[in-house]
Design a protein around this motif. Structure first.
Motif, PDB file in Angstrom:
ATOM      1  N   THR A  41      26.120  89.650  85.991  1.00 30.88           N
ATOM      2  CA  THR A  41      27.019  88.644  86.553  1.00 30.88           C
ATOM      3  C   THR A  41      26.277  87.815  87.599  1.00 30.88           C
ATOM      4  O   THR A  41      25.337  88.308  88.224  1.00 30.88           O
ATOM      5  CB  THR A  41      28.245  89.289  87.251  1.00 30.88           C
ATOM      6  N   LEU A  42      26.726  86.577  87.766  1.00 41.31           N
ATOM      7  CA  LEU A  42      26.238  85.731  88.856  1.00 41.31           C
ATOM      8  C   LEU A  42      27.443  85.375  89.708  1.00 41.31           C
ATOM      9  O   LEU A  42      28.480  84.972  89.188  1.00 41.31           O
ATOM     10  CB  LEU A  42      25.594  84.446  88.319  1.00 41.31           C
ATOM     11  N   ARG A  43      27.295  85.531  91.012  1.00 41.84           N
ATOM     12  CA  ARG A  43      28.402  85.285  91.921  1.00 41.84           C
ATOM     13  C   ARG A  43      27.925  84.463  93.108  1.00 41.84           C
ATOM     14  O   ARG A  43      26.754  84.226  93.281  1.00 41.84           O
ATOM     15  CB  ARG A  43      28.989  86.617  92.435  1.00 41.84           C
ATOM     16  N   MET A  44      28.845  84.120  93.981  1.00 43.55           N
ATOM     17  CA  MET A  44      28.587  83.321  95.187  1.00 43.55           C
ATOM     18  C   MET A  44      27.887  81.992  94.844  1.00 43.55           C
ATOM     19  O   MET A  44      26.713  81.782  95.124  1.00 43.55           O
ATOM     20  CB  MET A  44      27.739  84.101  96.200  1.00 43.55           C
TER      21      MET A  44
ATOM     22  N   LEU B  42      30.397  75.546  88.622  1.00 42.81           N
ATOM     23  CA  LEU B  42      30.671  76.909  88.130  1.00 42.81           C
ATOM     24  C   LEU B  42      31.042  77.806  89.315  1.00 42.81           C
ATOM     25  O   LEU B  42      30.448  77.713  90.391  1.00 42.81           O
ATOM     26  CB  LEU B  42      29.432  77.486  87.437  1.00 42.81           C
ATOM     27  N   THR B  43      32.008  78.686  89.078  1.00 43.66           N
ATOM     28  CA  THR B  43      32.410  79.607  90.148  1.00 43.66           C
ATOM     29  C   THR B  43      31.868  81.016  89.901  1.00 43.66           C
ATOM     30  O   THR B  43      31.859  81.847  90.795  1.00 43.66           O
ATOM     31  CB  THR B  43      33.947  79.675  90.245  1.00 43.66           C
ATOM     32  N   GLY B  44      31.428  81.287  88.689  1.00 51.47           N
ATOM     33  CA  GLY B  44      30.854  82.594  88.372  1.00 51.47           C
ATOM     34  C   GLY B  44      30.395  82.606  86.925  1.00 51.47           C
ATOM     35  O   GLY B  44      30.802  81.748  86.132  1.00 51.47           O
TER      36      GLY B  44
ATOM     37  N   ASP C 127      15.299  84.406  75.659  1.00 48.47           N
ATOM     38  CA  ASP C 127      14.399  83.625  76.528  1.00 48.47           C
ATOM     39  C   ASP C 127      15.140  82.507  77.246  1.00 48.47           C
ATOM     40  O   ASP C 127      14.937  82.279  78.436  1.00 48.47           O
ATOM     41  CB  ASP C 127      13.240  83.043  75.708  1.00 48.47           C
ATOM     42  N   ALA C 128      16.009  81.826  76.476  1.00 52.07           N
ATOM     43  CA  ALA C 128      16.785  80.745  77.104  1.00 52.07           C
ATOM     44  C   ALA C 128      17.698  81.324  78.183  1.00 52.07           C
ATOM     45  O   ALA C 128      17.894  80.727  79.251  1.00 52.07           O
ATOM     46  CB  ALA C 128      17.618  80.026  76.048  1.00 52.07           C
ATOM     47  N   ALA C 129      18.215  82.530  77.915  1.00 50.96           N
ATOM     48  CA  ALA C 129      19.113  83.166  78.894  1.00 50.96           C
ATOM     49  C   ALA C 129      18.351  83.513  80.175  1.00 50.96           C
ATOM     50  O   ALA C 129      18.847  83.295  81.284  1.00 50.96           O
ATOM     51  CB  ALA C 129      19.720  84.426  78.288  1.00 50.96           C
ATOM     52  N   PHE C 130      17.121  84.040  80.016  1.00 50.99           N
ATOM     53  CA  PHE C 130      16.347  84.402  81.216  1.00 50.99           C
ATOM     54  C   PHE C 130      16.059  83.153  82.039  1.00 50.99           C
ATOM     55  O   PHE C 130      16.170  83.159  83.270  1.00 50.99           O
ATOM     56  CB  PHE C 130      15.023  85.075  80.826  1.00 50.99           C
ATOM     57  N   ASP C 131      15.666  82.062  81.344  1.00 51.01           N
ATOM     58  CA  ASP C 131      15.361  80.815  82.067  1.00 51.01           C
ATOM     59  C   ASP C 131      16.598  80.337  82.818  1.00 51.01           C
ATOM     60  O   ASP C 131      16.537  79.919  83.970  1.00 51.01           O
ATOM     61  CB  ASP C 131      14.938  79.704  81.086  1.00 51.01           C
ATOM     62  N   ARG C 132      17.739  80.416  82.125  1.00 53.39           N
ATOM     63  CA  ARG C 132      18.983  79.902  82.712  1.00 53.39           C
ATOM     64  C   ARG C 132      19.350  80.716  83.968  1.00 53.39           C
ATOM     65  O   ARG C 132      19.667  80.159  85.007  1.00 53.39           O
ATOM     66  CB  ARG C 132      20.079  80.005  81.656  1.00 53.39           C
ATOM     67  N   VAL C 133      19.250  82.036  83.840  1.00 49.82           N
ATOM     68  CA  VAL C 133      19.622  82.892  84.980  1.00 49.82           C
ATOM     69  C   VAL C 133      18.649  82.663  86.142  1.00 49.82           C
ATOM     70  O   VAL C 133      19.052  82.559  87.307  1.00 49.82           O
ATOM     71  CB  VAL C 133      19.665  84.380  84.549  1.00 49.82           C
ATOM     72  N   GLY C 134      17.359  82.542  85.812  1.00 44.05           N
ATOM     73  CA  GLY C 134      16.356  82.294  86.863  1.00 44.05           C
ATOM     74  C   GLY C 134      16.649  80.998  87.596  1.00 44.05           C
ATOM     75  O   GLY C 134      16.612  80.936  88.832  1.00 44.05           O
ATOM     76  N   ALA C 135      16.978  79.951  86.831  1.00 43.64           N
ATOM     77  CA  ALA C 135      17.238  78.644  87.449  1.00 43.64           C
ATOM     78  C   ALA C 135      18.499  78.716  88.305  1.00 43.64           C
ATOM     79  O   ALA C 135      18.536  78.192  89.424  1.00 43.64           O
ATOM     80  CB  ALA C 135      17.397  77.592  86.348  1.00 43.64           C
TER      81      ALA C 135
ATOM     82  N   GLY D 207      21.694  77.719  92.119  1.00 46.86           N
ATOM     83  CA  GLY D 207      23.149  77.623  91.892  1.00 46.86           C
ATOM     84  C   GLY D 207      23.992  78.798  92.370  1.00 46.86           C
ATOM     85  O   GLY D 207      25.181  78.648  92.663  1.00 46.86           O
ATOM     86  N   PHE D 208      23.405  79.980  92.426  1.00 45.70           N
ATOM     87  CA  PHE D 208      24.161  81.180  92.826  1.00 45.70           C
ATOM     88  C   PHE D 208      23.344  82.012  93.812  1.00 45.70           C
ATOM     89  O   PHE D 208      22.112  82.049  93.720  1.00 45.70           O
ATOM     90  CB  PHE D 208      24.505  82.046  91.600  1.00 45.70           C
ATOM     91  N   ARG D 209      24.053  82.692  94.708  1.00 49.56           N
ATOM     92  CA  ARG D 209      23.336  83.504  95.701  1.00 49.56           C
ATOM     93  C   ARG D 209      23.269  84.982  95.314  1.00 49.56           C
ATOM     94  O   ARG D 209      22.496  85.726  95.875  1.00 49.56           O
ATOM     95  CB  ARG D 209      24.032  83.394  97.065  1.00 49.56           C
TER      96      ARG D 209
END
Ligand SMILES: C[S@@+](CC[C@H](N)C(=O)[O-])C[C@H]1O[C@@H](n2cnc3c(N)ncnc32)[C@H](O)[C@@H]1O
Length: 391
Positions: A28-31, A39-41, A73-81, A86-88
């Motif tokens: 999950t990505l939050r904050m 995006l909120t989460g 791979d696209a998912a890892f890039d997206r989460v890294g970015a 975008g998220f804390r």
């Protein structure tokens, strides 16, 4: 973990490793920051598609949820970015460990803890099969949703889908509850307890949390049955109390939920949540008779008479007006509200869900808009006004 890497790189590497090893349950990505693009989460789970393993992303915004499946791979890039700007906060829940990344405050922090998800990763083929409430739960059988082989009975298919989707949408709310306190969750108009059980079970099994979950229902025969099943299922924090929503003391409730509480029972439920100062109020309303009657009485006078003289249009209008006015009351009391279609109307026409999260100060203009809506539709009183002491 390689300590020479930055905390963010270590987190991303834990994410990659969990995906590669097939141990990822969810991430999950939050904050969100101002750069989150609204995006909120974000919730991420592994999904097995014909084209191979993907990562299914549910992107939450204030008003809707969007789903996307990405290659690893696209998912890892997206989460890294996203974690760069975008998220804390990011969390990886795997069967061997929970890993969290937190960039709030002074310097990013990385924590590794024992796994909170006791269940192994579930590879969903699509959203329907990827269930927060699996069909093998013994209480589902005791409540007559599944048979002795753990198959969902045809007659209970819609309810099974509803509780799964409800829990899916509730999950970010439950995850955001502060640690260190046993959260209290109250389900108003619990009926046979399907949702109440689902939430208690999800909190214990997926989140590894003790929670006090209370189902309120005026049919004593149902509360007695549900208490027996809860005892047999070993769900310690779960209980059912007979009585009306209006008479129930919901003090201390952190989350207030209601699935298809009839007509103004949904208003009673919302009112209890507001009075308790609940962090979240999540309701899927049912029949909107009170406002329909008000609009019917005003029909002749109203400029909308050309549409509302048709029963079907009146019914749809009443539903929309009732719920949109509920949103305004919630905003007045400091909640941010998302209105979503929580399940396809193929399965139930009662498919609107209001997800209200306490944010602080109320919206000063909400009451003004509420009064204007009353004037437009010729509504003398919305029952939620009475319940919340606004009129
Ligand atoms: C349509 S059923 C939904 C039950 C359950 N939430 C579900 O979705 O499976 C509504 C339930 O709310 C109960 N109910 C309605 N109004 C109520 C009230 N004012 N106080 C307590 N229970 C109420 C009814 O007895 C009924 O069991």
């Amino acid at each position: 973990m390689d300590q020479s890497l930055s905390k963010l790189e270590q987190f991303l590497s834990a994410f990659r490793e969990a995906v590669a090893a097939g141990t990822l349950v969810r991430a999950t990505l939050r904050m969100p920051t101002k750069e989150s693009g609204g995006l909120t989460g974000v919730d991420i789970r592994p999904v097995a598609l014909k084209s191979g393993l993907k990562l299914g992303f549910v992107l939450h915004t204030k008003t809707q949820d969007r789903q996307e499946n990405l290659d690893a791979d696209a998912a890892f890039d997206r989460v890294g970015a996203w974690l760069a700007v975008g998220f804390r906060q990011g969390f990886v829940f795997a069967t061997d460990a929970d890993v969290s990344y937190d960039a709030q405050g002074k310097g990013p922090k990385l924590k590794r803890a024992a796994p909170s998800s006791k269940a192994g990763p579930v590879l969903g083929h699509d959203r329907e099969k990827h269930r927060p409430v699996p069909a093998d739960r013994p209480w589902l059988q005791a409540l007559g949703v599944t048979d002795d082989k753990g198959e969902v009975l045809k007659s209970a298919g819609d309810k099974f889908r509803q509780i799964n989707r409800y829990v899916e949408l509730l999950a970010p709310v439950l995850e955001s509850l502060p640690a260190g306190k046993v959260p209290k969750i109250v389900d108003m108009g619990a009926g046979k307890g399907y949702l109440t059980f689902a939430v208690a079970d999800y909190a214990a099994r997926e989140l590894g949390r003790d929670a006090q979950v209370v189902g309120v229902e005026f049919r004593r025969d149902l509360t007695e049955l549900c208490n027996r099943v809860a005892g047999a299922a070993g769900l310690d924090g779960l209980s059912f109390v007979p009585g009306t929503i209006a008479d129930h003391d919901a003090t201390g409730a952190d989350v207030l939920i209601a699935l298809h509480a009839c007509d103004t029972a949904t208003d009673d439920a919302i009112g209890k949540g507001i009075a308790a100062g609940a962090r979240a109020i999540v309701v899927a309303p049912c029949c909107h008779k009170q406002i329909r009657r008000e609009m019917e009485a005003a029909n002749i006078e109203s400029p909308l008479e050309f549409a509302t003289r048709h029963g079907i249009f009146l019914e749809r209008q009443a539903e929309m007006v009732t719920d949109a006015m509920r949103v305004l009351v919630l905003e007045h009391f400091g909640y941010e509200v998302k209105a979503v279609e929580f399940i396809s109307d193929q399965h139930t026409p009662k498919n609107v869900m209001l997800i209200a999260t306490k944010r602080g100060l109320g919206d000063k203009r909400a009451l003004e808009k509420f009064r204007a809506a009353k004037a437009v539709f010729g509504i003398r009183k919305h029952y939620l006004e009475t319940v919340t002491g606004l009129g």
